[in-house]
Design a protein around this motif. Structure first.
Motif, PDB file in Angstrom:
ATOM      1  N   VAL A 134      16.297  30.959  23.785  1.00 18.42           N
ATOM      2  CA  VAL A 134      15.566  30.493  25.026  1.00 18.42           C
ATOM      3  C   VAL A 134      15.001  28.856  24.857  1.00 18.42           C
ATOM      4  O   VAL A 134      14.903  28.848  23.764  1.00 18.42           O
ATOM      5  N   LEU A 135      14.918  28.382  25.830  1.00 16.62           N
ATOM      6  CA  LEU A 135      14.425  27.073  25.750  1.00 16.62           C
ATOM      7  C   LEU A 135      12.992  26.959  26.848  1.00 16.62           C
ATOM      8  O   LEU A 135      13.115  27.363  28.018  1.00 16.62           O
ATOM      9  N   LEU A 136      11.903  26.557  26.004  1.00 19.25           N
ATOM     10  CA  LEU A 136      10.716  26.469  26.656  1.00 19.25           C
ATOM     11  C   LEU A 136      10.327  24.841  27.082  1.00 19.25           C
ATOM     12  O   LEU A 136      10.232  23.831  26.255  1.00 19.25           O
ATOM     13  N   ALA A 137      10.290  24.537  28.357  1.00 20.13           N
ATOM     14  CA  ALA A 137      10.165  23.186  28.805  1.00 20.13           C
ATOM     15  C   ALA A 137       8.400  23.193  29.404  1.00 20.13           C
ATOM     16  O   ALA A 137       8.000  23.996  30.309  1.00 20.13           O
ATOM     17  N   ASP A 138       7.524  22.346  28.736  1.00 16.38           N
ATOM     18  CA  ASP A 138       6.293  22.376  29.252  1.00 16.38           C
ATOM     19  C   ASP A 138       6.072  21.746  30.650  1.00 16.38           C
ATOM     20  O   ASP A 138       7.147  21.100  31.137  1.00 16.38           O
ATOM     21  N   ALA A 139       4.955  21.630  31.145  1.00 19.62           N
ATOM     22  CA  ALA A 139       4.749  21.397  32.471  1.00 19.62           C
ATOM     23  C   ALA A 139       5.151  20.070  32.523  1.00 19.62           C
ATOM     24  O   ALA A 139       4.467  19.218  31.655  1.00 19.62           O
ATOM     25  N   PRO A 187       3.152  30.503  25.480  1.00 24.06           N
ATOM     26  CA  PRO A 187       1.616  30.158  25.589  1.00 24.06           C
ATOM     27  C   PRO A 187       1.249  30.712  26.854  1.00 24.06           C
ATOM     28  O   PRO A 187       1.801  31.068  27.804  1.00 24.06           O
ATOM     29  N   ALA A 188      -0.080  30.940  26.903  1.00 22.03           N
ATOM     30  CA  ALA A 188      -0.908  31.468  28.169  1.00 22.03           C
ATOM     31  C   ALA A 188      -0.594  30.532  29.298  1.00 22.03           C
ATOM     32  O   ALA A 188      -1.223  29.265  29.304  1.00 22.03           O
ATOM     33  N   ASP A 189       0.242  30.694  30.334  1.00 23.74           N
ATOM     34  CA  ASP A 189       0.202  29.864  31.295  1.00 23.74           C
ATOM     35  C   ASP A 189       0.536  30.935  32.578  1.00 23.74           C
ATOM     36  O   ASP A 189       1.774  31.027  32.822  1.00 23.74           O
ATOM     37  N   PRO A 190      -0.329  31.235  33.507  1.00 20.20           N
ATOM     38  CA  PRO A 190       0.059  32.052  34.532  1.00 20.20           C
ATOM     39  C   PRO A 190       0.997  31.365  35.609  1.00 20.20           C
ATOM     40  O   PRO A 190       1.679  31.918  36.254  1.00 20.20           O
ATOM     41  N   ALA A 191       1.332  30.088  35.308  1.00 20.60           N
ATOM     42  CA  ALA A 191       2.244  29.275  36.405  1.00 20.60           C
ATOM     43  C   ALA A 191       3.444  29.490  35.758  1.00 20.60           C
ATOM     44  O   ALA A 191       4.606  28.722  36.756  1.00 20.60           O
ATOM     45  N   ILE A 209      11.775  32.155  39.163  1.00 22.28           N
ATOM     46  CA  ILE A 209      10.963  33.252  39.370  1.00 22.28           C
ATOM     47  C   ILE A 209       9.693  32.857  39.054  1.00 22.28           C
ATOM     48  O   ILE A 209       9.408  32.237  37.941  1.00 22.28           O
ATOM     49  N   ALA A 210       8.797  32.861  39.993  1.00 20.89           N
ATOM     50  CA  ALA A 210       7.342  32.079  39.595  1.00 20.89           C
ATOM     51  C   ALA A 210       6.269  32.959  38.979  1.00 20.89           C
ATOM     52  O   ALA A 210       6.577  34.279  38.958  1.00 20.89           O
ATOM     53  N   SER A 211       5.494  32.417  38.353  1.00 17.46           N
ATOM     54  CA  SER A 211       4.219  33.188  37.847  1.00 17.46           C
ATOM     55  C   SER A 211       5.059  34.140  36.782  1.00 17.46           C
ATOM     56  O   SER A 211       4.427  35.420  36.979  1.00 17.46           O
ATOM     57  N   PHE A 212       5.637  33.979  35.955  1.00 13.46           N
ATOM     58  CA  PHE A 212       6.455  35.147  35.140  1.00 13.46           C
ATOM     59  C   PHE A 212       5.629  35.634  33.981  1.00 13.46           C
ATOM     60  O   PHE A 212       6.010  36.670  33.612  1.00 13.46           O
ATOM     61  N   GLN A 213       4.846  34.865  33.634  1.00 11.87           N
ATOM     62  CA  GLN A 213       4.302  35.318  32.376  1.00 11.87           C
ATOM     63  C   GLN A 213       3.456  36.714  32.402  1.00 11.87           C
ATOM     64  O   GLN A 213       3.739  37.498  31.464  1.00 11.87           O
ATOM     65  N   GLU A 214       2.798  36.921  33.638  1.00  6.74           N
ATOM     66  CA  GLU A 214       2.398  38.305  33.630  1.00  6.74           C
ATOM     67  C   GLU A 214       3.395  39.428  33.786  1.00  6.74           C
ATOM     68  O   GLU A 214       3.193  40.334  32.846  1.00  6.74           O
TER      69      GLU A 214
END
Length: 230
Positions: A134-139, A187-191, A209-214
């Motif tokens: 997976v690739l995580l791109a910061d905001a 990381p904790a990021d609800p967005a 898909i928005a707000s996916f962390q939860e």
């Protein structure tokens, strides 16, 4: 040079812009209808996540970018990578377990994790295939963080994604373990938004898909682990 490499490319259609810095390519039949993405980064370059269809429209779009890198999330996203990379000259990043699938192609390999650039991190998530990642791109400005998950998670309904085991899947137990590790790594990021590399038809026209962390933290991994093989 092969006959295929000299044939004219189909025209195709260019990727559609879904956010200020993010574009989605049309489904690629060379990748079983998979989805490839272009992320424009803060330094003026960008990252191509998996291989889009080899068309004139896609190649023209990418050739107009000032610089780029290609990230493969699994062997399911290779498509016609060799010809695409020879046209662009961009570096290709692939998890070391699947580098052997690209003989003769200069690639950059990594193990458990790789930092591509500030705000861009790759993580090995075996299960769908041995070298899935997976690739995580910061905001960025006006754009939340994005997790490009390849085939680790597939859309199943609007706003929902799950791991979808198939007969081609590599190892279901490792897949579930990768999801458990991912829950702790993100990381904790609800967005946080999810950008899947699978087919997106179940999203009914949406791309992300928005707000996916939860949703990720609520996955019942024990129940998923007990699912029978297809």
């Amino acid at each position: 040079m092969s006959v295929a490499s000299t044939q004219p490319l189909p025209e195709g259609r260019p990727p559609r812009q879904v956010q200020e810095h993010l574009w989605l390519f049309a489904p690629n039949r060379d990748c079983m209808g998979g989805s490839a993405w272009w992320l424009e980064t803060a330094d003026g370059g960008g990252v191509l996540v998996d291989c889009p269809g080899l068309t004139q429209a896609n190649l023209s779009f990418l050739s107009e970018r000032p610089a780029g890198q290609i990230v493969l999330t699994s062997r399911e996203g290779h498509g016609r990578l060799r010809r695409l990379q020879s046209s662009l000259g961009w570096p290709v990043f692939v998890q070391e377990q699947e580098a052997y699938l690209l003989p003769g192609l200069a690639v950059e390999t990594y193990g458990a994790e790789q930092h591509l650039a500030p705000g861009l991190r790759l993580r090995w998530t075996p299960g769908p295939t041995p070298g899935s990642a997976v690739l995580l791109a910061d905001a960025q400005t006006d754009q939340p963080a994005v997790l490009f998950c390849g085939r680790l998670l597939s859309p199943v309904a609007p706003g929902q994604a799950l791991p979808l085991r198939t007969r081609r899947s590599f190892h279901w137990g490792r897949w579930i373990q990768s999801l458990q590790d991912l829950q702790a790594w993100i990381p904790a990021d609800p967005a946080l938004q999810l950008a899947s590399g699978a087919g997106l038809g179940a999203l009914r026209g949406e791309a992300l898909i928005a707000s996916f962390q939860e949703q990720l933290t609520r996955l019942d991994l024990a129940a998923l682990r007990d699912q029978p093989a297809p």
